[in-house]
Design a protein around this motif. Structure first.
Motif, PDB file in Angstrom:
ATOM      1  N   LEU A 123       0.820  -1.211   0.000  1.00 59.20           N
ATOM      2  CA  LEU A 123       0.000   0.000   0.000  1.00 59.20           C
ATOM      3  C   LEU A 123       0.858   1.267   0.000  1.00 59.20           C
ATOM      4  CD1 LEU A 123      -2.814  -1.065   2.494  1.00 59.20           C
ATOM      5  CD2 LEU A 123      -3.063  -0.611   0.038  1.00 59.20           C
ATOM      6  N   ALA A 124       2.057   1.177   0.574  1.00 58.08           N
ATOM      7  CA  ALA A 124       2.933   2.351   0.650  1.00 58.08           C
ATOM      8  C   ALA A 124       3.754   2.552  -0.616  1.00 58.08           C
ATOM      9  CB  ALA A 124       3.867   2.218   1.849  1.00 58.08           C
ATOM     10  N   ALA A 125       3.889   1.526  -1.427  1.00 55.71           N
ATOM     11  CA  ALA A 125       4.736   1.614  -2.623  1.00 55.71           C
ATOM     12  C   ALA A 125       4.069   2.451  -3.709  1.00 55.71           C
ATOM     13  CB  ALA A 125       5.036   0.218  -3.149  1.00 55.71           C
ATOM     14  N   ARG A 126       4.879   3.230  -4.394  1.00 51.95           N
ATOM     15  CA  ARG A 126       4.352   4.033  -5.508  1.00 51.95           C
ATOM     16  C   ARG A 126       3.931   3.133  -6.669  1.00 51.95           C
ATOM     17  NH1 ARG A 126       8.928   6.696  -4.062  1.00 51.95           N
ATOM     18  NH2 ARG A 126      10.047   5.903  -5.893  1.00 51.95           N
ATOM     19  N   THR A 127       4.723   2.079  -6.917  1.00 50.98           N
ATOM     20  CA  THR A 127       4.416   1.124  -7.983  1.00 50.98           C
ATOM     21  C   THR A 127       4.767  -0.276  -7.501  1.00 50.98           C
ATOM     22  OG1 THR A 127       6.582   1.633  -8.936  1.00 50.98           O
ATOM     23  CG2 THR A 127       4.663   2.668  -9.977  1.00 50.98           C
TER      24      THR A 127
END
Length: 244
Positions: A123-127
């Protein structure tokens, strides 16, 4: 025309002059490359390996491409056998493979010690990158089960068939990548975080079988027995897999 020197060879000798051709998915490329060289040296018969995306390999086998041994996920091997493309009863389970995670070299390493931690990292990752193979299918199901598929819309990137997720991570196109651990290991430009934790891990069994059009079935079966044998275990572990 048969060269004069070969006209006196027995059928078995002629067979041994021809390489056994293996077609496999990318997940098993490294381990099969090493083991095929060993078997070729020990058995006195060359072995040729070609690896590609699993979907493409299955399509090539379905189209009748000339090959001796096929190595893919067990479920796909069973499907190709049912379609008459592989010899019944020739399936041999070779390796068990789990899903791994990776980020770019030197990038922040999120906590991935539990299923909840992995969910938070996703959920925190940009991609987020995933593959077209069994690991990718499982991840999409996992995101649905977690109820976050909608939140990830526009942020998940599927690597094209035959393109390693690791390459997308290394180029910075994907922040957090998921693929078979064997495909992430020893790739420059990435840091492997490790396998998925046990509570959300999914294991794929990779199996081999003899093609219906194989001209050297006895030698092909001997190769498969070697790939599944105890002498191959250390090589599998070194490449992020376990014996089947």
């Amino acid at each position: 025309m048969v060269p004069a020197g070969e006209s006196q060879l027995t059928k078995e000798q002629r067979v041994r002059l021809e390489p056994i051709k293996i077609l496999s998915s990318m997940a098993t490329r490294e381990v099969l490359s090493e083991l095929a060289q060993r078997h070729g040296r020990d058995a006195g018969q060359p072995v040729e390996l070609e690896s590609a995306g699993g979907v493409a390999v299955a399509q090539r086998v379905q189209s009748g491409e000339s090959v001796d041994v096929v190595v893919l996920a067990a479920a796909v091997i069973d499907k190709l056998t049912a379609e008459g493309k592989l010899q019944p009863g020739s399936r041999v389970d070779i390796a068990r493979s789990g899903i791994g995670m990776a980020v770019g070299s030197g990038k922040a390493r999120p906590d991935v010690g539990s299923g909840d931690a992995v969910k938070a990292a996703v959920l925190a990752a940009r991609t987020v990158g995933y593959s077209t193979g069994p690991s990718g299918n499982y991840l999409l199901q996992l995101f649905e089960r977690w109820g976050i598929a909608g939140q990830l819309a526009g942020r998940i990137v599927q690597a094209p068939p035959g393109v390693p997720v690791a390459s997308l991570v290394a180029r910075g196109e994907v922040e957090l990548g998921f693929q078979q651990l064997s495909e992430l290991m020893n790739v420059p430009g990435i840091d492997v975080l490790g396998p998925l934790p046990d509570d959300i891990q999914s294991i794929t069994v990779f199996s081999g079988a003899v093609s219906s059009g194989c001209s050297c079935p006895e030698q092909a079966r001997a190769l498969l027995a070697y790939l599944a044998g105890p002498e191959a275990t250390a090589c599998k572990r070194a490449n992020g897999m376990d014996a089947a």
